[in-house]
Design an enzyme around this catalytic site. Sequence first.
Site, short mmCIF file in Angstrom:
data_model
loop_
_atom_site.label_atom_id
_atom_site.label_comp_id
_atom_site.label_asym_id
_atom_site.label_seq_id
_atom_site.Cartn_x
_atom_site.Cartn_y
_atom_site.Cartn_z
N CYS A 91 -11.60 -28.95 16.85
CA CYS A 91 -11.35 -27.52 17.04
C CYS A 91 -10.95 -27.13 18.45
O CYS A 91 -10.31 -26.10 18.65
CB CYS A 91 -12.59 -26.71 16.63
SG CYS A 91 -13.98 -26.88 17.76
N ARG A 143 4.63 -38.53 7.61
CA ARG A 143 3.20 -38.22 7.45
C ARG A 143 3.03 -36.77 6.97
O ARG A 143 2.71 -35.86 7.75
CB ARG A 143 2.41 -38.46 8.74
CG ARG A 143 2.73 -37.58 9.91
CD ARG A 143 1.80 -37.74 11.11
NE ARG A 143 0.43 -38.01 10.83
CZ ARG A 143 -0.50 -37.08 10.63
NH1 ARG A 143 -0.17 -35.79 10.63
NH2 ARG A 143 -1.75 -37.42 10.41
N GLU A 150 -9.47 -5.23 8.03
CA GLU A 150 -9.37 -6.01 6.79
C GLU A 150 -8.09 -5.79 5.99
O GLU A 150 -7.54 -6.76 5.45
CB GLU A 150 -10.58 -5.70 5.90
CG GLU A 150 -11.88 -6.21 6.46
CD GLU A 150 -13.08 -5.81 5.62
OE1 GLU A 150 -13.74 -6.69 5.07
OE2 GLU A 150 -13.35 -4.59 5.53
#
Length: 1385
Positions: free
Chosen positions: A78, A453, A1296
């Site tokens: 991360c 890949r 939101e």
Amino acid sequence: MAHSSFHSPSVSNGVSITMEESAFVTVQAAARDEPLVFAINGERFEVSDFEPSTTLLEYLRSHTRFKSVKLSCGEGGCGACVVLLSRYDSVNDEVKSCTISSCLTLLYSVDKCSIVTSEGLGNSRDGFHPIHERFAGFHASQCGFCTPGMCMSLFSALINAEKRPQEDSSLGISKITASEAERAISGNLCRCTGYRPIADACKTFASDVDMEDLGINSFWTKGDCKNLKAEKLPSYNTNNQINVFPQFLKNEFRSLKRHSWCSPTSLLELQVTMKSILAENVESVKLVMGNTGTGYYKEISKFNKYVDLRYIPELSVIRLNQNGIEIGATISISEAISALKKEGKAMGQGGLVFLKLANHMEKIASGFVRNSASIGGNLVMAQRKHFPSDIVTILLSVGSTVNILMDSKVETVLLEEFLAWPPLNFGSVLLSIQIPHNQSNKIGNKVFFETYRPSLRPLGNALPYLNAAFLAEVSHSETTNGVIINNICLAFGAYGVKRAIRARNVEEFLVGKKSLTLEDLLEAITLLKGTIIPEVGTPHAAYRCSLAVSFLFEFLHPLINARDGLVEDSLQKIFNHNEEIGFLLSGSQVVETSQKYYPVGEPIAKTGAAIQASGEAVFVDDIPSPTDCLHAAFICSTKPLARVKRVKTIPEFLPVDVISYKDIPKGGANVGAKTVFGPEPLFADELTSAAGQPLALVVADTQKHADMAANSAIVDYDFENLEPPILTVEDAVQRSSFFEVFPFIYPKQIGDFSRGMDEADHKILSAEIRLGSQYYFYMETQCALAIPDEDNCMVIYSSIQTPEFLHSVIASCLGVPDHNIRVITRRVGGGFGGKAIRAMPVATACALAAFKLRRPVRIYVNRKTDMIMAGGRHPMKITYNVGFKSDGKITALHLDILINAGFTQDISIVMPHNIMCTLRKYNWGALSFDMKVCKTNLSSKSAMRAPGEVQGSFIAEAVIEHVASALSIDVDIVRKKNMHTFDSLSIFYGVSAGESHEYTLPSLYEKLAVTSRIDERIERIKEFNGNNKWRKRAISLVPIIHEVTVRPTPGKVSILQDGSIVVEVGGIELGQGLWTKVKQMTAFVLSSSLCSGDDENLLDKVRVVQADTLSLVQGGFTAGSTTSESSCESVRLCCNILVERLMPIKNRLTEEKGSVKWEELITAGHLQCVSFTANSYYVPAVGTNSYLNYGAAVSEVEVNVLTGQTKILQSDIIYDCGQSLNPAVDLGQIEGAFVQGIGFFMLEEYLTNSDGLIITDSTWTYKIPTIDTIPKRFNVEILNSSHHKNRVLSSKASGEPPLLLAASVHCATRAAIKEARKQLSSWRGERCDESNSMVFQLPVPASMPIVKELCGLDSVECYLKSQISSNARQCSSIDGMPFTNNKTF
């Protein structure tokens, strides 16, 4: 990440050798213990008596004041823990610096090194670094938990760029390029911002940046010229860099010698000490280089000895020879990349293989992991633990060999042989890897090479579904004037087998082909499909096999019937097939500001952004541990329904106690969370109800020991006489397992469904949609600190969105009055709803342990446990019937929705209401539904950003698209046909619709169609799709209506003696800018009434302080997007009270003096004993607490038909914010929500095992969006609409609703797939109108395997068969006409 520990077979005397990051075996004889010496931010540290397993992160956070280094994943996945590590190269007299993951780096391995953290760059006292200032000024920090790591990644890129031998850059501009600046943070995760502002902040340092391309910031204003913009940036002086390596370290030369850690300095010394291991009868030994393997293979036991292999010269060589390049086993992946690039460039055309290898390696893991991970360790992990290594596959394809020391003799073997060997025996050492040049020795022969890949993240930091590398040597055929394949190597790996392989049967078939034909290629593919067979149980097995076919086809296709003159051009396309992905990012932000309520409405920087960047912002886990503090970890059930007979821990990890429901004090209750709908248990009692339910809390002396004790705990289960668990909504229906939804919450149906269906010309019956879950992935996992206080009281620091509810839960659990409990929350490192209810059990368990043991107890839940416990978004099954006219007008819609709530009700019973809040965005004519909230034996699902609303909005779009497909008309026609008039809007939404002038969606929708040039782009897309078989594009315009509710919120404003202002609000700062807007509101109200003239701005005098449940009660929920505006309104009420008290004094002083300064007014007020504290409790008026938000988004995508990869080319958003309280903050919310929505719709697979236990439980398996997966061009406009009299200063929510707009990406992907399916149908000889290929549901998330499956797993074979058939028909009709097939790929 590429490396790990592993255990070899036991050797004589019972010694077990653990090898990590290389096949090296040894431990040095014990020597006298010497202290570690290293520097942190220029300060000297000497360390003794630490466990060798201690990581640098643990030391920094637990034993220094430097807390900018954050723990988020503990896997190197991360970037939150990134620091700069510098070493001194005494031979070359230079300092080498790079970023590393401190969560993986062992403390002992930084001996004689210098560490720089974000605090070391600058701070609030000594001055911030320009990186900090620019991150703050470009609004690139929201919750701030990831920001220090981002800053360090950029800082490393800057200082390394300055070492380049090129002309000095201009003052304030680095030598780094804009592309490099973006790539610098490609391995860092952020869940808040959407990355665009972070990229902009980074690019301000670039030498080639165009300032006009950078987004909104607090440094310059609209109209400033480029030069002025550059001048206004915080100065960056490249000649005044931070000293990353203090002089005192250059005098440290001795190698570290300790009883448990040794650092041999030669191969001989390594061999000699092997005997010491046997003599000492050491139980377990770990050999380390970068320790990065622990990010993948977690350690579950302790080691007695560690050997640091970095100082053995024979293992760290990079040597050029006549055969190629030799790379020592301890060379890091980053060093190998540099060496390959250097040699590849020096070789010219002949070095393309080396360059391709380097480019592929750059997509492995992330930079800060590649800097530590070794090449040898990667190979050993692949050999011993079957790690799905990219490096093994690409090195296998070029014929690499490995050099191994065996019994004092060096043996060279092919890498392919090495992989098939059993583990190296005791005394054998992997020395190096030899990579050949792969240049053809014959004149006229050419070597071509490509690697592949496919993964969820183009730039890496994600394991591939399959990796492959192909090397071919070809030449001109004199007899056919075509191409002969003289040699070819086809290597495949990571597709669900133990090790990489070569497809030798395919190679043998192809070698010698003098003119490759379509028939040859089809036969080769048939052979390959019989070779690439994943093991049973491999996820997406058919997809992985299809990828192998796609890549072989892509590699060989240009050779089909290629003639001599076209060979070079045809094959050159192979090298250019894989264009640079994802960069450069670009975009525009359009906002309107207003001076009417200044400073409200100004795009000022987020409060605390600079200290978040420097790492000075204090999160819960940054609070220093009190004396005698203990650490805790949860033991969770792995079974969905079972009796718990016993929970046993292993004494090795020194557990102090194990807390369970039996430890709840008399008078207390087994309650871990509660809402207005009821409580849920803290721990399972005799019966566990879900996999992931907490069974107990183990308490130990350190967090590491607590975690290891919890992970190794043994739980005995009993299943006798228990019914099977309920794991699906179908099971719940069959057994009538539901939570009751109260009638006052359940939404009302609209119109007469039967009549609407009777009016329909067409009907779709029993169509089905399934929606999965989504994990929050807040960067800061759940955490708490509980400190016992006097008189049976308790102080709890919690990272929570609902302190008031936690307060009550803890009191109930402990059986004490509420006034004995005090919950404090300063800031939260990302919440998204996951720290509302789901944070309560964590803090409550911590408090219970502290209460019992009478000692402070803290917990920082590790990422895996957090993912198992958190629950996430609600999965659903939707079945619908819809009736519609021939023109697309829908007359009736009925929905049967089954909502999987998990084992407790949490907030699940509001889901039906929330779903309908957004699903009603279209005029359905008649709307009926039957929604059931299912009680199952899964982890409790909870509120996640736009809970229910995102599902409802998507369901609406799925129905609209289904109708359009059924009628074979453009979906935009159907959308417009069913868009609300204001009259129908009022019917569907009632009073929430507001007044007619507030309904901005139709005009907003049309405006976006124009500004995004959608009609023009549609035509370009048609042309593109007609010219490209294997890439398909599409575009989609999606509207949203999102109903929100404003909740009551308290506020408190106090003015201190010096005139500074302290504010408390019920809302919690989660990164959404709540404190910033509150500060602006406070400054506006007080200054507009009490300050004289425009020269006094109170903004800098305002401080918003942490939430304290004993200081400000009734804090409520920080959720639903409206807490910022309600907190602002509560503060406005407080300020009005203070204005009323002070206005008489101001008027009097004004009459006396003509004007009065703020400080004078406050002094006068104190003299007259004015109360300078005001409290309020804002309660929205009846009928005005709900309103509608409007927005629209256009997204254009490109789907790779061969791989299923979806690239977002561009997204355009217009969102109605009303009169924005802070356009910069709202812009950040819009972009961040949209990108989080991309994760839900496109990337984030939430998978469970047969017991319902989540298995995508790490950064390795759960992939949130990264900077390379967001829209390549991202344009956002905030529409400041007309006056909204019932809103707070006419503002509207932004947190939101924009998440719903990400459905535009999903819809565009579906449209692109539709184009691919049309093409596939034609190849199969089907008529599109006769097949069902155009009517399909695209699941959520639309991951690569799903997209590829819908495009056709057999698309290559179908294409080849179609071409062969077509050629045969042409040959039969035009006898003798030559045919070549050399079309653009």
